[in-house]
Every structure is written in C-alpha cells, then in structure tokens.
Design a protein around this motif. Structure first.
Motif: not given
Length: 336
Positions: A8-14, A41-50, A81-84, A119-123
């Motif tokens: 998969i291709s993943l991208a954080a928010g600008k 910008g929102g970050s892209l986070i992976l979380q383990a779920d049993a 801020n963008g949502k993660d 996520g990208g830093k705000g201007g």
C-alpha cells in the motif's frame, strides 16, 4: 478471505498554510499584522489489534492518506490540525519498505502503535514574523508536505504452538478438538487453504494459541502443492507439533512423511528445527497403524515424552497431548 500480504501507498497530511492578514478594526488606528499559523497535517499511524487476524481490510485500499491541516486565519486564528489516520493491523504484522524489503517495524504487542508517516508542519502567518524592528511583516510560509511511504504489510501469526504436517493428516480435526475454532474438515487433501488459529485456556485462565497451516508435501520448497508460503505463520511459535498419518491411507507412511517434513522445514528456515517439538502419530484406531508405528519407532528414536499416539477423530490421546502442551507452556513462562 484471508489476506496475509499487501502493498500500500501511505501519505501523511500536508500542513496548512500561514496567511498574511491585517487588523482593520474601528478605533484601532494602527492595526498591525494578524495572520495565523496553519495547522499541522495528520500523521498516519499503524496500531496492532489482537482481535484482527487478517489484512483483508487493505485488499482494495491501495492508497491511504491522512487529513491535511487547515490554513491559518485572520485575527491570529490557528488553523485546525488534520486528524491522524489510525490503521489497525493484526498482531504479528511486519512493515517492510516495498522497494528494498527492509523491515521497518514488527508488531508483536496488542495496542502497540507506530507512526509510519509524520504529518507536515503548518506554515507561519505574518503575525509570527513581527519584531520590534519590523512591526508590519508582509511574509508568510506554506505548510510542509507530510511524509509518504510505500510499504508492504506481511502477516506472521503469533501463536504458542504450530501444527505442521501433510495434507489430510488430521491437523484441522486436532485443532478443532483442542480449541474452539471451527476448521474445515473433509476426507480429501488440501481442505485447509488458509491458516487457522485458535486457543484453549489452562486452569489459571492463561490462553495457549495454536496455529494450523495448510498441508506441506514433498518439494513444497519448489512451489509444489501450495508451496511453503504459509510456513511463516508458525515461524514465531515456541513449540512445533509434527502431525503424521499413521494409517497410511494415502499410500504413504509416517516415517517417510516425517523425513520429508524435516527436509522441507530445513529448506525454508533451518532455525525452526532447533526449537522444541513433539511428534503426533494420528489415526491409531486404524488396523494399518500398528505396523506403521512399529516401523516409525525403529527409524526414529524419539523419546516417549515427545511422541504421542492419538486418534483425533475418536478423541483418543487428546487429553494427554493437551496436558503435555500445557506443561511445556508453563515451564517456558516460569523460566522467564
């Protein structure tokens, strides 16, 4: 559908842009700058779920992006801020660089989190550039682009015990007897086309997880049958259970099957043969099993504590095997 490998291709928010703005208010003759900063910008986070056992959710989702930050506003308003974006994956998921194959992260604990793309830093708005010597800056900056990555998610199930054997050896029947999982059972080879995982509880309410993988045949490492692609799902197990058909109903015998299984596992990962293992001779209720078992014991001098004779269908010897697994499990964890 059981999916255990996806790319998969993943991208954080600008980050949001900063703005140039000026105060224009009644009775305030010298308004000055009031441009606000952009949101992160929102970050892209992976979380383990049993509670998740497959990567199926990702099957038709090849591009995933977190939310962008909002631009700043007048009156020094900070952009939101963008949502993660939090994506849940099964425990045992490896995150790899899709191009180089480098392992970036290994999820082994439930609820474990890892940020793939920041996520990208705000201007900055023009108010943030105000100084005693420059009271009317006409400058702002754009938000930074978020990080992006193309990753491969590869699942390796986390279980305490791994069942390995030829097709139709009775692995699915055994895991059904030992655990609450409802594995497909039929009187023909390759009824198991995907790994099954189940558990049973000990007297102290600990859970012992058991993984059953599709059957292995000779030259599986040359991609015959289903290959040995699914062997990675028992790579993490602490105890291997070799399941052998003692009846010889398919024209084979347990001694040859055991030799072939050892050879195929060695071809896949020799380290797996160094782990503790037990051998289970199944279908001992058949007439042909007596001679096959005698022949097996002559060829392989396996200690009695590691050799079990059972009939998974009839339930014979199941309790003894279960007790041995529990004893091994408790011994392992008492030493840690």
């Amino acid at each position: 559908m059981f999916i255990d490998r996806v790319t998969i291709s993943l991208a954080a928010g600008k980050g949001g842009n900063g703005v140039v703005a000026w105060r224009r208010e009644k009775f305030i003759p010298k308004g000055g700058p009031c441009g606000g900063n952009g949101g992160k910008g929102g970050s892209l986070i992976l979380q383990a779920d049993a509670q998740i056992f497959s990567l199926e959710w990702f099957r038709n989702r090849k591009i995933l992006k977190a939310e962008n930050g909002v631009n700043g506003g007048h009156n020094n308003r900070q952009g939101a801020n963008g949502k993660d974006l939090i994506l849940k994956v099964p425990c045992g998921t490896l995150v790899k660089n899709a191009k180089t194959g480098e392992i970036l992260h290994d999820f082994t604990q439930d609820m474990e989190k890892w940020t793939v793309c920041q996520g990208g830093k705000g201007g900055r708005g023009n108010d943030s550039f105000k100084t005693p010597t420059n009271r009317a800056p006409n400058t702002c900056t754009l938000g930074k682009e978020g990080e992006s990555a193309e990753v491969e998610l590869e699942l390796k199930l986390i279980a305490d015990v791994g069942l390995v054997g030829f097709p139709n050896a009775g692995k699915s029947t055994l895991i059904t007897k030992l655990t609450k999982v409802k594995a497909k059972i039929a009187a023909y080879p390759f009824t198991t086309l995907q790994p099954n995982i189940g558990f049973f509880e000990t007297e102290d309410y600990s859970r012992i997880f058991i993984a059953d993988i599709p059957g292995i045949i000779e030259n599986a490492h040359l991609n015959k049958g289903l290959g040995f692609e699914f062997l990675r799902h028992i790579e993490r197990t602490q105890l291997l259970v070799f399941m052998l058909d003692a009846s010889g109903i398919d024209g084979r015998n347990p001694a040859d099957d055991y030799r072939i299984l050892l050879k195929e596992i060695e071809a896949y990962n020799p380290e797996m043969l160094e782990r503790p293992n037990v051998v289970v001779l199944n279908k001992v209720d058949s007439e042909e099993a007596v001679e096959h078992i005698k022949e097996f014991k002559k060829k392989f001098k396996i200690p009695k504590l590691r050799l079990f004779e059972i009939s998974a269908t009839e339930g014979t010897g199941i309790d003894k095997l279960r007790n041995a697994i529990v004893e091994y499990y408790q011994k392992q964890y008492s030493e840690k």
